[in-house]
Design a protein around this motif. Sequence first.
Motif, PDB file in Angstrom:
ATOM      1  N   SER A  13       6.819   3.472   4.958  1.00 22.99           N
ATOM      2  CA  SER A  13       5.589   4.251   5.067  1.00 22.99           C
ATOM      3  C   SER A  13       5.758   5.482   5.950  1.00 22.99           C
ATOM      4  O   SER A  13       5.009   6.450   5.807  1.00 22.99           O
ATOM      5  N   GLU A  32      -2.380   4.641  -0.570  1.00 24.23           N
ATOM      6  CA  GLU A  32      -2.332   3.750  -1.736  1.00 24.23           C
ATOM      7  C   GLU A  32      -0.903   3.291  -2.008  1.00 24.23           C
ATOM      8  O   GLU A  32      -0.668   2.121  -2.331  1.00 24.23           O
ATOM      9  N   HIS A  56       0.229   0.605   0.496  1.00 21.80           N
ATOM     10  CA  HIS A  56      -0.301  -0.731   0.224  1.00 21.80           C
ATOM     11  C   HIS A  56       0.343  -1.385  -0.996  1.00 21.80           C
ATOM     12  O   HIS A  56       0.156  -2.579  -1.221  1.00 21.80           O
ATOM     13  N   SER A  57       1.118  -0.635  -1.781  1.00 21.10           N
ATOM     14  CA  SER A  57       1.774  -1.216  -2.956  1.00 21.10           C
ATOM     15  C   SER A  57       3.259  -1.505  -2.723  1.00 21.10           C
ATOM     16  O   SER A  57       3.899  -2.149  -3.550  1.00 21.10           O
TER      17      SER A  57
END
Length: 88
Positions: free
Chosen positions: A59, A16, A19-20
Motif C-alpha cells: 500500500s 480500493e 483493500h483488495s
Amino acid sequence: MTNGIAVQHEQYTGAEIMHSIRELALHAVVVEIDGVRADLSGVSSDDYSVQDAAVISVSSRLELTASYKVQIEYDDVGRTKKISFFKN
C-alpha cells in the motif's frame, strides 16, 4: 478463452486497491502498481501481523485518493493471472 490482456474501463482509488490486495494474493494473482511488481510474500501467512505488514508495504506504493486504471492479463482458462494498476 485464450491468453489475453484486457484493458478495463473501470477506475479504482488507491484505497480500493489496498483493500483488495490480500484477496488478490490469496488467489495467486500477480499485482503490479505503476509498472512495479508488488511483493505479496507474507500475505498468506497465518500470522495476522505478517499479513498486515505485507499489505501495508504494498500500500505504500499507492496514493489512497488517486485514481488508477487497471489492465488484467488472463491465463488460457480465463483466470486472472496478473493485474496492473496505473495512476491516472
